[in-house]
Design a protein around this motif. Sequence first.
Motif, PDB file in Angstrom:
ATOM      1  N   PRO A   1       0.646  -0.703  -0.056  1.00 23.93           N
ATOM      2  CA  PRO A   1       0.282   0.122  -0.039  1.00 23.93           C
ATOM      3  C   PRO A   1       0.888   0.877  -0.125  1.00 23.93           C
ATOM      4  O   PRO A   1       2.171   0.809   0.546  1.00 23.93           O
ATOM      5  CB  PRO A   1      -0.681  -0.155   1.262  1.00 23.93           C
ATOM      6  N   PRO A   2       0.546   2.166  -0.323  1.00 16.43           N
ATOM      7  CA  PRO A   2       1.163   3.344  -0.296  1.00 16.43           C
ATOM      8  C   PRO A   2       2.229   3.866   1.000  1.00 16.43           C
ATOM      9  O   PRO A   2       1.107   4.206   2.216  1.00 16.43           O
ATOM     10  CB  PRO A   2       0.294   4.691  -0.834  1.00 16.43           C
ATOM     11  N   GLY A   3       2.796   4.338   1.072  1.00 13.19           N
ATOM     12  CA  GLY A   3       3.169   4.955   1.634  1.00 13.19           C
ATOM     13  C   GLY A   3       4.108   3.475   3.332  1.00 13.19           C
ATOM     14  O   GLY A   3       4.371   3.652   4.473  1.00 13.19           O
ATOM     15  N   LYS A   4       3.433   2.374   2.792  1.00 16.26           N
ATOM     16  CA  LYS A   4       4.021   1.168   3.989  1.00 16.26           C
ATOM     17  C   LYS A   4       4.495  -0.068   3.153  1.00 16.26           C
ATOM     18  O   LYS A   4       5.512  -0.274   1.912  1.00 16.26           O
ATOM     19  CB  LYS A   4       2.552   0.901   4.050  1.00 16.26           C
ATOM     20  N   GLN A   5       5.211  -0.976   4.005  1.00 14.07           N
ATOM     21  CA  GLN A   5       6.247  -2.090   3.302  1.00 14.07           C
ATOM     22  C   GLN A   5       5.325  -3.498   2.578  1.00 14.07           C
ATOM     23  O   GLN A   5       4.666  -3.221   2.962  1.00 14.07           O
ATOM     24  CB  GLN A   5       6.139  -2.261   5.077  1.00 14.07           C
ATOM     25  N   ARG A   6       6.017  -3.601   2.290  1.00  9.82           N
ATOM     26  CA  ARG A   6       5.197  -5.108   1.447  1.00  9.82           C
ATOM     27  C   ARG A   6       4.537  -6.558   1.878  1.00  9.82           C
ATOM     28  O   ARG A   6       6.186  -6.244   3.319  1.00  9.82           O
ATOM     29  CB  ARG A   6       5.753  -5.658  -0.066  1.00  9.82           C
ATOM     30  N   GLU A   7       3.068  -6.921   1.726  1.00  7.33           N
ATOM     31  CA  GLU A   7       2.947  -7.713   2.667  1.00  7.33           C
ATOM     32  C   GLU A   7       2.651  -9.042   2.276  1.00  7.33           C
ATOM     33  O   GLU A   7       2.302  -8.414   1.026  1.00  7.33           O
ATOM     34  CB  GLU A   7       1.880  -6.812   3.890  1.00  7.33           C
ATOM     35  N   LEU A   8       2.648  -9.809   2.604  1.00  6.18           N
ATOM     36  CA  LEU A   8       2.330 -11.187   2.138  1.00  6.18           C
ATOM     37  C   LEU A   8       0.343 -10.719   2.326  1.00  6.18           C
ATOM     38  O   LEU A   8      -0.265 -10.847   3.063  1.00  6.18           O
ATOM     39  CB  LEU A   8       2.102 -12.418   2.940  1.00  6.18           C
ATOM     40  N   VAL A   9      -0.087 -11.639   1.093  1.00  4.43           N
ATOM     41  CA  VAL A   9      -0.978 -11.501   0.606  1.00  4.43           C
ATOM     42  C   VAL A   9      -1.253 -12.892   0.599  1.00  4.43           C
ATOM     43  O   VAL A   9      -3.142 -13.300   1.367  1.00  4.43           O
ATOM     44  CB  VAL A   9      -1.495 -10.952  -0.758  1.00  4.43           C
ATOM     45  N   ALA A  10      -0.980 -13.863   0.044  1.00  8.10           N
ATOM     46  CA  ALA A  10      -1.885 -14.908  -0.698  1.00  8.10           C
ATOM     47  C   ALA A  10      -0.213 -16.161  -1.143  1.00  8.10           C
ATOM     48  O   ALA A  10       0.377 -15.602  -1.363  1.00  8.10           O
ATOM     49  CB  ALA A  10      -2.139 -15.534  -0.649  1.00  8.10           C
ATOM     50  N   VAL A  11      -0.170 -17.128  -0.498  1.00  3.04           N
ATOM     51  CA  VAL A  11       0.311 -17.817  -0.923  1.00  3.04           C
ATOM     52  C   VAL A  11       0.827 -19.303  -1.367  1.00  3.04           C
ATOM     53  O   VAL A  11      -0.566 -19.660  -0.681  1.00  3.04           O
ATOM     54  CB  VAL A  11       2.067 -18.180  -0.403  1.00  3.04           C
ATOM     55  N   ILE A  12       0.948 -20.098  -2.751  1.00  3.74           N
ATOM     56  CA  ILE A  12       0.194 -21.462  -2.959  1.00  3.74           C
ATOM     57  C   ILE A  12       1.620 -22.685  -3.042  1.00  3.74           C
ATOM     58  O   ILE A  12       2.354 -21.645  -3.963  1.00  3.74           O
ATOM     59  CB  ILE A  12      -0.777 -21.384  -3.790  1.00  3.74           C
ATOM     60  N   ASN A  13       1.347 -23.593  -2.537  1.00  9.57           N
ATOM     61  CA  ASN A  13       2.639 -24.884  -2.691  1.00  9.57           C
ATOM     62  C   ASN A  13       1.964 -25.564  -3.992  1.00  9.57           C
ATOM     63  O   ASN A  13       0.735 -25.365  -4.828  1.00  9.57           O
ATOM     64  CB  ASN A  13       3.454 -25.181  -1.612  1.00  9.57           C
TER      65      ASN A  13
END
Length: 121
Positions: A40-52
């Motif tokens: 998001p603007p002005g924020k750090q990158r964050e996990l949304v979803a992962v799949i193996n």
Amino acid sequence: QVQLVESGGGLEQAGGSLRLSCSASGSIVSINVMGWYRQPPGKQRELVAVINRGGSTNYADSVKGRFTISRDNAKNTVHLQMNSLKPEDAAVYYCNADIYTLTIRYFKAYWGQGTQVTVSS
């Protein structure tokens, strides 16, 4: 060389839906975990979803029940279906994948260029 190309971002109203797609190409032998992150603007990158590779998934608490991640191993693609969008979902969304190539010969993390998601209230 490996490339991750995202598509499907854009502007949507709150409550609406968007579907993101990411396609991996290059000298790919195998792909382990694939996922989506957002910044998001002005924020750090964050996990949304992962799949193996086997289809097991993990979601951020903020998107559980609204977003669904899926992948097609044969096509080296990963998708993110985003429903019930909220203004706080607005961010640049990045595709990520752990890829084994003939050149590198170990699993390395690759990132897409990002796609903008804007949600109007």
